[in-house]
Design a protein around this motif. Structure first.
Motif, PDB file in Angstrom:
ATOM      1  N   UNK A  20      -0.814  26.714  31.372  1.00  0.00           N
ATOM      2  CA  UNK A  20       0.585  26.991  31.673  1.00  0.00           C
ATOM      3  C   UNK A  20       0.723  28.403  32.212  1.00  0.00           C
ATOM      4  N   UNK A  21       1.687  28.585  33.077  1.00  0.00           N
ATOM      5  CA  UNK A  21       1.994  29.913  33.615  1.00  0.00           C
ATOM      6  C   UNK A  21       3.509  30.067  33.556  1.00  0.00           C
ATOM      7  N   UNK A  22       3.964  30.866  32.617  1.00  0.00           N
ATOM      8  CA  UNK A  22       5.397  31.095  32.441  1.00  0.00           C
ATOM      9  C   UNK A  22       5.810  32.345  33.203  1.00  0.00           C
ATOM     10  N   UNK A  23       6.818  32.204  34.029  1.00  0.00           N
ATOM     11  CA  UNK A  23       7.311  33.334  34.825  1.00  0.00           C
ATOM     12  C   UNK A  23       8.561  33.915  34.187  1.00  0.00           C
ATOM     13  N   UNK A  24       8.760  35.197  34.438  1.00  0.00           N
ATOM     14  CA  UNK A  24       9.894  35.898  33.842  1.00  0.00           C
ATOM     15  C   UNK A  24      11.193  35.670  34.602  1.00  0.00           C
ATOM     16  N   UNK A  25      11.080  34.986  35.762  1.00  0.00           N
ATOM     17  CA  UNK A  25      12.270  34.703  36.539  1.00  0.00           C
ATOM     18  C   UNK A  25      12.064  33.415  37.322  1.00  0.00           C
ATOM     19  N   UNK A  26      13.121  32.960  37.974  1.00  0.00           N
ATOM     20  CA  UNK A  26      13.017  31.726  38.745  1.00  0.00           C
ATOM     21  C   UNK A  26      12.013  31.888  39.881  1.00  0.00           C
ATOM     22  N   UNK A  27      11.102  30.934  40.014  1.00  0.00           N
ATOM     23  CA  UNK A  27      10.130  30.959  41.097  1.00  0.00           C
ATOM     24  C   UNK A  27      10.406  29.919  42.159  1.00  0.00           C
ATOM     25  N   UNK A  28      11.196  28.897  41.795  1.00  0.00           N
ATOM     26  CA  UNK A  28      11.481  27.831  42.762  1.00  0.00           C
ATOM     27  C   UNK A  28      12.197  28.411  43.968  1.00  0.00           C
ATOM     28  N   UNK A  29      11.661  28.084  45.142  1.00  0.00           N
ATOM     29  CA  UNK A  29      12.200  28.524  46.425  1.00  0.00           C
ATOM     30  C   UNK A  29      12.125  30.040  46.651  1.00  0.00           C
ATOM     31  N   UNK A  30      11.408  30.725  45.788  1.00  0.00           N
ATOM     32  CA  UNK A  30      11.287  32.174  45.916  1.00  0.00           C
ATOM     33  C   UNK A  30       9.847  32.636  46.033  1.00  0.00           C
ATOM     34  N   UNK A  31       8.913  31.899  45.407  1.00  0.00           N
ATOM     35  CA  UNK A  31       7.524  32.329  45.368  1.00  0.00           C
ATOM     36  C   UNK A  31       6.586  31.170  45.684  1.00  0.00           C
ATOM     37  N   UNK A  32       5.479  31.514  46.324  1.00  0.00           N
ATOM     38  CA  UNK A  32       4.337  30.600  46.378  1.00  0.00           C
ATOM     39  C   UNK A  32       3.536  30.835  45.101  1.00  0.00           C
ATOM     40  N   UNK A  33       3.247  29.775  44.384  1.00  0.00           N
ATOM     41  CA  UNK A  33       2.537  29.889  43.110  1.00  0.00           C
ATOM     42  C   UNK A  33       1.105  29.422  43.289  1.00  0.00           C
ATOM     43  N   UNK A  34       0.202  30.149  42.689  1.00  0.00           N
ATOM     44  CA  UNK A  34      -1.203  29.761  42.815  1.00  0.00           C
ATOM     45  C   UNK A  34      -1.988  29.999  41.549  1.00  0.00           C
ATOM     46  N   UNK A  35      -3.170  29.433  41.535  1.00  0.00           N
ATOM     47  CA  UNK A  35      -4.145  29.685  40.478  1.00  0.00           C
ATOM     48  C   UNK A  35      -5.449  30.124  41.133  1.00  0.00           C
ATOM     49  N   UNK A  36      -6.044  31.133  40.547  1.00  0.00           N
ATOM     50  CA  UNK A  36      -7.368  31.598  40.927  1.00  0.00           C
ATOM     51  C   UNK A  36      -8.225  31.600  39.668  1.00  0.00           C
ATOM     52  N   UNK A  37      -9.521  31.708  39.862  1.00  0.00           N
ATOM     53  CA  UNK A  37     -10.414  31.803  38.711  1.00  0.00           C
ATOM     54  C   UNK A  37     -11.573  32.739  39.031  1.00  0.00           C
TER      55      UNK A  37
END
Length: 117
Positions: A20-37
């Motif tokens: 899970x990745x919880x954001x401190x603010x709304x990310x929908x329509x504002x950020x591209x979300x990704x996962x790296x390792x």
């Protein structure tokens, strides 16, 4: 935006985990979300990215068909479902958020996934 990743742990080969990745603010329509390792002794690598509205996703070939990204907009949380895990999936997993129109990447603190053989 601040990001808090969780859900890592120890799992056997073939098992599953959901990060899970919880954001401190709304990310929908504002950020591209990704996962790296980043695996021990290796460079950080791309895993998956989701467009700002979730309409498009891009997976690394190494995880395609096994990993799935999703989001819960009401909770400002993005998930990474990882199935059929392999020892080579062992790494610290980081979620990222990139504001639309910028090259800035915000990083979470990482969560460790260990897959035993």
């Amino acid at each position: 935006v601040q990001l808090q990743a969780s859900g890592g742990g120890l799992v056997q080969t073939g098992g599953s985990l959901r990060l899970s990745c919880a954001a401190s603010e709304r990310t929908y329509n504002r950020y591209v979300i990704g996962w790296f390792r980043q695996a021990p002794g290796k460079e950080r690598e791309f895993v998956v990215a989701m467009s700002r509205n979730g309409g498009s996703t891009t997976y690394a070939n190494s995880v395609k068909g096994r990993f799935s990204i999703s989001r819960d907009n009401a909770k400002n949380t993005v998930y990474l479902q990882m199935n059929s895990l392999k020892p080579e999936d062992t790494a610290v997993y980081y979620c990222t958020a990139q504001p639309i129109g910028t090259t800035t990447q915000h990083w979470g603190q990482g969560t460790l996934v260990t897959v035993s053989s």
